[in-house]
Design a protein around this motif. Structure first.
Motif, mmCIF file in Angstrom:
data_model
loop_
_atom_site.group_PDB
_atom_site.id
_atom_site.type_symbol
_atom_site.label_atom_id
_atom_site.label_comp_id
_atom_site.label_asym_id
_atom_site.label_seq_id
_atom_site.Cartn_x
_atom_site.Cartn_y
_atom_site.Cartn_z
ATOM 1 N N VAL A 137 14.188 5.151 -4.637
ATOM 2 C CA VAL A 137 13.186 4.196 -4.628
ATOM 3 C C VAL A 137 11.442 5.160 -4.547
ATOM 4 N N GLN A 188 8.921 6.526 -6.582
ATOM 5 C CA GLN A 188 7.868 5.580 -7.264
ATOM 6 C C GLN A 188 6.510 6.465 -7.098
ATOM 7 N N ALA A 207 4.153 -1.409 -2.182
ATOM 8 C CA ALA A 207 4.295 -1.626 -2.713
ATOM 9 C C ALA A 207 5.886 -0.852 -2.255
ATOM 10 N N LEU A 208 6.115 -0.575 -1.304
ATOM 11 C CA LEU A 208 7.658 -0.367 -0.457
ATOM 12 C C LEU A 208 7.252 -1.388 0.397
ATOM 13 N N HIS A 250 6.362 -4.215 -0.091
ATOM 14 C CA HIS A 250 6.803 -5.479 -1.127
ATOM 15 C C HIS A 250 8.537 -5.674 -0.944
ATOM 16 N N ARG A 251 9.109 -4.634 -0.798
ATOM 17 C CA ARG A 251 10.240 -4.224 -1.060
ATOM 18 C C ARG A 251 10.914 -4.594 -0.008
ATOM 19 N N HIS A 307 10.562 -8.299 0.137
ATOM 20 C CA HIS A 307 11.695 -9.154 -0.782
ATOM 21 C C HIS A 307 12.975 -9.406 -0.351
ATOM 22 N N TRP A 308 13.936 -8.272 0.066
ATOM 23 C CA TRP A 308 15.215 -8.269 0.246
ATOM 24 C C TRP A 308 15.619 -9.270 1.116
ATOM 25 N N THR A 323 9.597 -10.182 -7.634
ATOM 26 C CA THR A 323 9.952 -9.491 -8.277
ATOM 27 C C THR A 323 9.402 -8.349 -9.103
ATOM 28 N N ARG A 354 11.299 -1.306 -11.484
ATOM 29 C CA ARG A 354 10.883 -0.011 -11.080
ATOM 30 C C ARG A 354 9.749 0.567 -11.984
#
Length: 167
Positions: free
Chosen positions: A4, A8, A35-36, A38-39, A42-43, A73, A76
């Motif tokens: 990931v 990115q 972004a990282l 957030h991932r 979000h997980w 959500t 990619r």
């Protein structure tokens, strides 16, 4: 996770001709950091971990100036360029290969329950200052800023609402 991160970084090199090195991206790109983070948030959000996802999103906001709700959500190869003042709401859905510039809001307009934020398809560019404040889909098109602003104004006019663009 390393896949990931690599994807990115490759996305940033593809979308931003000013990117000079991996080290520069790792240290100086707030869209990359947001972004990282957030991932990760979000997980945890999807695992129903209490509080931690929101804390991570607020730390990310403090560090980057980019606010992404952990419930959003995001697909990619997502990139926020010059990301200050970007806001992405809880029920927003963003597809793959989406580029967002500074000052974009993907938000709701009130206290509705359920889906209340926009859905952005694949291969969409959302220009600086665009405000998308409806449960509307922005489909798989390469929108330019003026086209997106006109789309937003049209959609909001249909719902008797208003938007502020970048003009």
């Amino acid at each position: 996770m390393f896949r990931v991160i690599r994807e990115q970084i490759d996305t940033i090199f593809r979308e931003d001709p000013a990117a000079r090195s991996v080290l520069e991206i790792l240290l100086c790109y707030p869209g990359f950091h947001a972004a990282l983070l957030h991932r990760m948030a979000h997980w945890l959000y999807r695992k129903d971990v209490p509080l931690a996802p929101r804390v991570i999103s607020q730390i990310s906001r403090l560090l980057t100036g980019i606010e992404i709700h952990p419930g959003a959500t995001i697909g990619r190869r997502f990139f926020i360029d010059h990301g200050m003042a970007v806001v992405i709401g809880e029920t927003t859905e963003i597809g793959d290969d989406v580029l967002i510039y500074q000052g974009v809001t993907l938000g709701g307009t009130g206290n509705e329950q359920g889906k209340r934020h926009p859905t952005v398809g694949n291969n969409v560019v959302i220009g600086a200052g665009a405000k998308v404040l409806v449960r509307q889909e922005i489909n798989d098109l390469k929108h330019r800023v003026t086209e997106l602003e006109n789309l937003v104004r049209t959609l909001l006019a249909q719902e008797d609402r208003s938007a502020v663009g970048s003009r």
